[in-house]
Design an enzyme around this catalytic site. Sequence first.
Site, PDB file in Angstrom:
ATOM      1  N   THR A   9       0.844  -1.203   0.000  1.00 26.36           N
ATOM      2  CA  THR A   9       0.000   0.000   0.000  1.00 26.36           C
ATOM      3  C   THR A   9       0.868   1.238   0.000  1.00 26.36           C
ATOM      4  OG1 THR A   9      -1.806   1.188   1.120  1.00 26.36           O
ATOM      5  CG2 THR A   9      -0.184   0.131   2.533  1.00 26.36           C
ATOM      6  N   LYS A  14      -3.813   3.241   6.146  1.00 27.81           N
ATOM      7  CA  LYS A  14      -4.054   1.793   6.068  1.00 27.81           C
ATOM      8  C   LYS A  14      -2.922   1.031   6.762  1.00 27.81           C
ATOM      9  CE  LYS A  14      -6.344   1.373   1.501  1.00 27.81           C
ATOM     10  NZ  LYS A  14      -6.158   0.674   0.205  1.00 27.81           N
ATOM     11  N   GLU A  42      -1.057  -0.026 -11.727  1.00 27.54           N
ATOM     12  CA  GLU A  42      -2.318   0.551 -12.175  1.00 27.54           C
ATOM     13  C   GLU A  42      -3.472  -0.332 -11.700  1.00 27.54           C
ATOM     14  OE1 GLU A  42      -4.727   1.992 -16.115  1.00 27.54           O
ATOM     15  OE2 GLU A  42      -2.784   1.008 -16.391  1.00 27.54           O
ATOM     16  N   ASP A  71      -7.879  -3.381  -1.019  1.00 27.67           N
ATOM     17  CA  ASP A  71      -8.632  -2.460  -1.859  1.00 27.67           C
ATOM     18  C   ASP A  71      -9.968  -2.218  -1.170  1.00 27.67           C
ATOM     19  OD1 ASP A  71      -8.272  -0.959  -4.395  1.00 27.67           O
ATOM     20  OD2 ASP A  71     -10.253  -1.778  -4.795  1.00 27.67           O
ATOM     21  N   PHE A 149      -9.199   8.951   8.351  1.00 24.20           N
ATOM     22  CA  PHE A 149      -8.806   9.520   7.054  1.00 24.20           C
ATOM     23  C   PHE A 149      -9.977   9.394   6.089  1.00 24.20           C
ATOM     24  CE2 PHE A 149      -8.170   5.658   4.439  1.00 24.20           C
ATOM     25  CZ  PHE A 149      -8.182   4.673   5.409  1.00 24.20           C
TER      26      PHE A 149
HETATM   27  P1  ITT Z   1      -3.392   1.875  -1.882  1.00 24.77           P
HETATM   28  O1  ITT Z   1      -4.103   1.504  -3.162  1.00 24.77           O
HETATM   29  O2  ITT Z   1      -1.954   2.270  -2.110  1.00 24.77           O
HETATM   30  O3  ITT Z   1      -3.551   0.854  -0.808  1.00 24.77           O
HETATM   31  P2  ITT Z   1      -5.421   3.949  -1.766  1.00 24.77           P
HETATM   32  O4  ITT Z   1      -5.748   5.009  -0.772  1.00 24.77           O
HETATM   33  O5  ITT Z   1      -5.295   4.360  -3.213  1.00 24.77           O
HETATM   34  O6  ITT Z   1      -4.090   3.210  -1.281  1.00 24.77           O
HETATM   35  P3  ITT Z   1      -7.719   2.332  -2.475  1.00 24.77           P
HETATM   36  O7  ITT Z   1      -7.414   2.368  -3.931  1.00 24.77           O
HETATM   37  O8  ITT Z   1      -8.130   1.014  -1.871  1.00 24.77           O
HETATM   38  O9  ITT Z   1      -6.468   2.806  -1.610  1.00 24.77           O
HETATM   39  O10 ITT Z   1      -8.821   3.430  -2.180  1.00 24.77           O
HETATM   40  C1  ITT Z   1      -9.512   3.394  -1.005  1.00 24.77           C
HETATM   41  C2  ITT Z   1     -10.152   4.753  -0.744  1.00 24.77           C
HETATM   42  O11 ITT Z   1     -11.395   4.534  -0.080  1.00 24.77           O
HETATM   43  C3  ITT Z   1      -9.295   5.557   0.211  1.00 24.77           C
HETATM   44  O12 ITT Z   1      -8.367   6.409  -0.455  1.00 24.77           O
HETATM   45  C4  ITT Z   1     -10.340   6.338   0.989  1.00 24.77           C
HETATM   46  O13 ITT Z   1     -10.745   7.481   0.263  1.00 24.77           O
HETATM   47  C5  ITT Z   1     -11.505   5.354   1.050  1.00 24.77           C
HETATM   48  N1  ITT Z   1     -11.426   4.535   2.275  1.00 24.77           N
HETATM   49  C6  ITT Z   1     -11.078   3.222   2.385  1.00 24.77           C
HETATM   50  N2  ITT Z   1     -11.052   2.827   3.665  1.00 24.77           N
HETATM   51  C7  ITT Z   1     -11.381   3.903   4.399  1.00 24.77           C
HETATM   52  C8  ITT Z   1     -11.494   4.137   5.778  1.00 24.77           C
HETATM   53  O14 ITT Z   1     -11.228   3.202   6.676  1.00 24.77           O
HETATM   54  N3  ITT Z   1     -11.858   5.357   6.171  1.00 24.77           N
HETATM   55  C9  ITT Z   1     -12.103   6.337   5.289  1.00 24.77           C
HETATM   56  N4  ITT Z   1     -11.999   6.217   3.970  1.00 24.77           N
HETATM   57  C10 ITT Z   1     -11.631   4.999   3.512  1.00 24.77           C
END
Ligand code: ITT
Length: 189
Positions: A9, A14, A42, A71, A149
């Site tokens: 990640t 996370k 990607e 994800d 977040f």
């Molecule tokens: P990685 O792919 O590098 O792990 P990312 O932030 O891009 O990081 P995702 O593609 O899985 O991760 O997108 C998940 C999004 O969903 C994240 O950026 C948040 O906007 C939202 N999200 C997921 N879990 C959350 C949580 O516990 N609290 C708040 N928002 C969350």
Amino acid sequence: MMKKIVFATNNENKLREAREILSPLGIEVLSQAQAGADCDPEENGTTFAENAMIKAKAVYDCVKMPVFADDSGLCVDALGGRPGVYSARYAPKGQECGKLLSELENVQDSDRRAAFRCVIAYVDRDAEFTVSGDVQGKIGYEERGTNGFGYDPVFMVGEKSMAEMTSEEKNKISHRGAALRALYDALSK
Ligand code: ITT
């Protein structure tokens, strides 16, 4: 001996939550940087599971040690499940809550149901699988709290937004908490 797993990640929050949950269970969570994997594949899948597996496999190919990827996203009933797998790309960072609140401006309470969903993909030399977790809630009417977040300030579970919870409270009920505990259970079998 502590088992070491790399978390594929680039999201620091996370990573923090995974460590809070897995360290007490005897699993050391290494960041991509600690594992020497500079990788941002990607995410061109159409489901959480596909995207989680894309990320886990890409990092596994670099580090050749056990890897998991997460994800996740927010699925809002009134928006037909959006933003879903596009949650990270829905709005510029820090503007996601405001955009969501304005999209739901005229939506009444009973239609504000939403769920956070998390799929974790695990890959090592001998195995690959996914596990998942969900939490049901409602989109509030304003941003509340400063912990967490992403969409946490507008995601209400009962009287509290997820950003008003301590990380301990959030981890107990969150989609990621449930998925991480399912990962631990699967690895303990
Ligand atoms: P990685 O792919 O590098 O792990 P990312 O932030 O891009 O990081 P995702 O593609 O899985 O991760 O997108 C998940 C999004 O969903 C994240 O950026 C948040 O906007 C939202 N999200 C997921 N879990 C959350 C949580 O516990 N609290 C708040 N928002 C969350």
